[in-house]
Design a protein around this motif. Structure first.
Motif, PDB file in Angstrom:
ATOM      1  N   VAL A  89     -18.207  67.442  36.852  1.00 45.05           N
ATOM      2  CA  VAL A  89     -16.774  67.738  36.857  1.00 45.05           C
ATOM      3  C   VAL A  89     -16.188  67.227  38.172  1.00 45.05           C
ATOM      4  CG1 VAL A  89     -17.100  70.094  37.749  1.00 45.05           C
ATOM      5  CG2 VAL A  89     -15.008  69.525  36.532  1.00 45.05           C
ATOM      6  N   GLU A  90     -15.048  66.549  38.057  1.00 41.36           N
ATOM      7  CA  GLU A  90     -14.351  66.066  39.246  1.00 41.36           C
ATOM      8  C   GLU A  90     -12.872  66.387  39.121  1.00 41.36           C
ATOM      9  OE1 GLU A  90     -13.776  62.200  42.135  1.00 41.36           O
ATOM     10  OE2 GLU A  90     -14.824  61.940  40.242  1.00 41.36           O
ATOM     11  N   ALA A  91     -12.415  67.255  40.016  1.00 43.53           N
ATOM     12  CA  ALA A  91     -10.996  67.630  40.068  1.00 43.53           C
ATOM     13  C   ALA A  91     -10.258  66.657  40.971  1.00 43.53           C
ATOM     14  CB  ALA A  91     -10.863  69.054  40.605  1.00 43.53           C
ATOM     15  N   ARG A  92      -9.101  66.222  40.512  1.00 47.06           N
ATOM     16  CA  ARG A  92      -8.262  65.309  41.303  1.00 47.06           C
ATOM     17  C   ARG A  92      -6.971  66.052  41.656  1.00 47.06           C
ATOM     18  NH1 ARG A  92     -10.834  60.459  40.981  1.00 47.06           N
ATOM     19  NH2 ARG A  92     -12.129  60.140  39.147  1.00 47.06           N
ATOM     20  N   TYR A 112      -7.060  72.351  44.232  1.00 46.07           N
ATOM     21  CA  TYR A 112      -7.499  73.461  43.381  1.00 46.07           C
ATOM     22  C   TYR A 112      -8.982  73.275  43.059  1.00 46.07           C
ATOM     23  CZ  TYR A 112      -7.085  69.849  39.840  1.00 46.07           C
ATOM     24  OH  TYR A 112      -7.229  68.675  39.136  1.00 46.07           O
ATOM     25  N   SER A 113      -9.555  74.270  42.424  1.00 40.03           N
ATOM     26  CA  SER A 113     -10.937  74.188  41.952  1.00 40.03           C
ATOM     27  C   SER A 113     -10.932  74.049  40.440  1.00 40.03           C
ATOM     28  CB  SER A 113     -11.721  75.447  42.328  1.00 40.03           C
ATOM     29  OG  SER A 113     -11.869  75.523  43.726  1.00 40.03           O
ATOM     30  N   SER A 132     -10.859  69.854  44.367  1.00 40.18           N
ATOM     31  CA  SER A 132     -10.172  68.553  44.374  1.00 40.18           C
ATOM     32  C   SER A 132     -10.037  67.970  45.773  1.00 40.18           C
ATOM     33  CB  SER A 132      -8.796  68.659  43.712  1.00 40.18           C
ATOM     34  OG  SER A 132      -7.953  69.528  44.439  1.00 40.18           O
ATOM     35  N   LEU A 133     -10.101  68.788  46.771  1.00 40.23           N
ATOM     36  CA  LEU A 133     -10.012  68.339  48.157  1.00 40.23           C
ATOM     37  C   LEU A 133     -11.205  67.468  48.548  1.00 40.23           C
ATOM     38  CD1 LEU A 133      -8.279  68.741  50.726  1.00 40.23           C
ATOM     39  CD2 LEU A 133      -9.680  70.728  51.238  1.00 40.23           C
ATOM     40  N   ASN A 134     -12.346  67.701  47.903  1.00 36.97           N
ATOM     41  CA  ASN A 134     -13.566  66.935  48.186  1.00 36.97           C
ATOM     42  C   ASN A 134     -13.627  65.706  47.290  1.00 36.97           C
ATOM     43  OD1 ASN A 134     -14.265  69.016  49.923  1.00 36.97           O
ATOM     44  ND2 ASN A 134     -15.429  70.084  48.351  1.00 36.97           N
ATOM     45  N   SER A 135     -14.125  64.602  47.833  1.00 34.05           N
ATOM     46  CA  SER A 135     -14.236  63.389  47.008  1.00 34.05           C
ATOM     47  C   SER A 135     -15.535  63.419  46.219  1.00 34.05           C
ATOM     48  CB  SER A 135     -14.167  62.135  47.883  1.00 34.05           C
ATOM     49  OG  SER A 135     -15.287  62.089  48.739  1.00 34.05           O
ATOM     50  N   SER A 163      -3.420  71.783  52.344  1.00 39.92           N
ATOM     51  CA  SER A 163      -4.154  71.507  53.583  1.00 39.92           C
ATOM     52  C   SER A 163      -3.708  72.428  54.723  1.00 39.92           C
ATOM     53  CB  SER A 163      -4.012  70.042  53.983  1.00 39.92           C
ATOM     54  OG  SER A 163      -2.646  69.716  54.141  1.00 39.92           O
ATOM     55  N   ASN A 164      -2.460  72.851  54.693  1.00 41.97           N
ATOM     56  CA  ASN A 164      -1.928  73.836  55.639  1.00 41.97           C
ATOM     57  C   ASN A 164      -1.410  74.982  54.783  1.00 41.97           C
ATOM     58  OD1 ASN A 164      -0.328  75.415  57.300  1.00 41.97           O
ATOM     59  ND2 ASN A 164       0.581  73.674  58.381  1.00 41.97           N
ATOM     60  N   SER A 165      -1.985  76.166  54.948  1.00 39.48           N
ATOM     61  CA  SER A 165      -1.656  77.293  54.063  1.00 39.48           C
ATOM     62  C   SER A 165      -0.186  77.710  54.109  1.00 39.48           C
ATOM     63  CB  SER A 165      -2.535  78.500  54.385  1.00 39.48           C
ATOM     64  OG  SER A 165      -2.291  78.941  55.705  1.00 39.48           O
ATOM     65  N   THR A 166       0.542  77.318  55.166  1.00 35.32           N
ATOM     66  CA  THR A 166       1.960  77.680  55.256  1.00 35.32           C
ATOM     67  C   THR A 166       2.886  76.534  54.853  1.00 35.32           C
ATOM     68  OG1 THR A 166       2.040  77.055  57.594  1.00 35.32           O
ATOM     69  CG2 THR A 166       1.505  79.374  57.083  1.00 35.32           C
ATOM     70  N   ALA A 167       2.305  75.415  54.392  1.00 37.78           N
ATOM     71  CA  ALA A 167       3.125  74.255  54.015  1.00 37.78           C
ATOM     72  C   ALA A 167       4.000  74.590  52.815  1.00 37.78           C
ATOM     73  CB  ALA A 167       2.230  73.060  53.711  1.00 37.78           C
TER      74      ALA A 167
END
Length: 186
Positions: A89-92, A112-113, A132-135, A163-167
């Motif tokens: 499985v690969e999330a984008r 997301y996961s 999805s953050l990981n390639s 990437s920034n929780s307050t973005a």
């Protein structure tokens, strides 16, 4: 002439009454074939998971994706004849491609996961999760045969992050995808 007819009848009776030497032939024919290890989906592994509104009232990501309009999961029926199929499985990331050059404090990307769960023939479920953050894809083996039943594979989307929780999320449409591969093992 009577003697010829009688002789002929006697000769014919002798031929009919004598058993012929029976001949036979015998042998064995081997019949064989093969079955390749394979997996197939009864319906295509596709569809849409609509996460709805991605932002909370303050503009930051809603980690639970509470705005999802039809739930966060999709079920698939996959048939495999191998003993230990491999899951991949690969999330984008969800990206708002219209929002370019987001200033500090803003983002056009939501990660997301994606959790892929497969039910085994012995009743246990094996799950692998890709962020999805990981390639690259996350892979793993079921450790059993895939259960021979409907809806034996489930994809679930969870845990929204930035990437920034307050973005603050840029306004617009976000699109991502999840690639799923289930491979038979011999």
């Amino acid at each position: 002439m009577k003697k010829s007819v009688a002789t002929l009848i006697f000769a014919a009776a002798a031929i009919v009454g004598t058993p012929a030497m029976a001949q036979s032939a015998s042998g064995t024919v081997v019949v064989n074939g093969t079955v390749a290890a394979k997996c197939s989906a009864t319906d295509p592994i596709s569809g849409t998971i609509n996460l709805g509104e991605l932002a909370k009232a303050d503009g930051t990501v809603d980690k639970a994706f509470a705005g999802a309009t039809n739930g966060l999961s999709r079920n698939f029926t996959v048939r495999c004849n191998g003993t230990n199929p491999n899951l991949s499985v690969e999330a984008r990331s969800l990206v708002n491609t219209a929002a370019t050059n987001s200033p500090n404090g803003y983002t056009n990307t939501v990660d997301y996961s994606a959790k892929l769960a497969a039910k085994g023939a012995k009743g246990t479920t094996t799950a692998i999760t890709d962020l999805s953050l990981n390639s690259g894809a996350t892979t793993g083996r079921i450790g059993d045969r895939l259960a021979a039943e409907a809806n034996n594979v489930t994809l679930t989307i969870l845990d929204g992050i930035t990437s920034n929780s307050t973005a603050i999320l840029e306004a617009g449409s976000y699109t991502g995808s999840v690639d799923i591969i289930i491979t038979a093992a011999p």
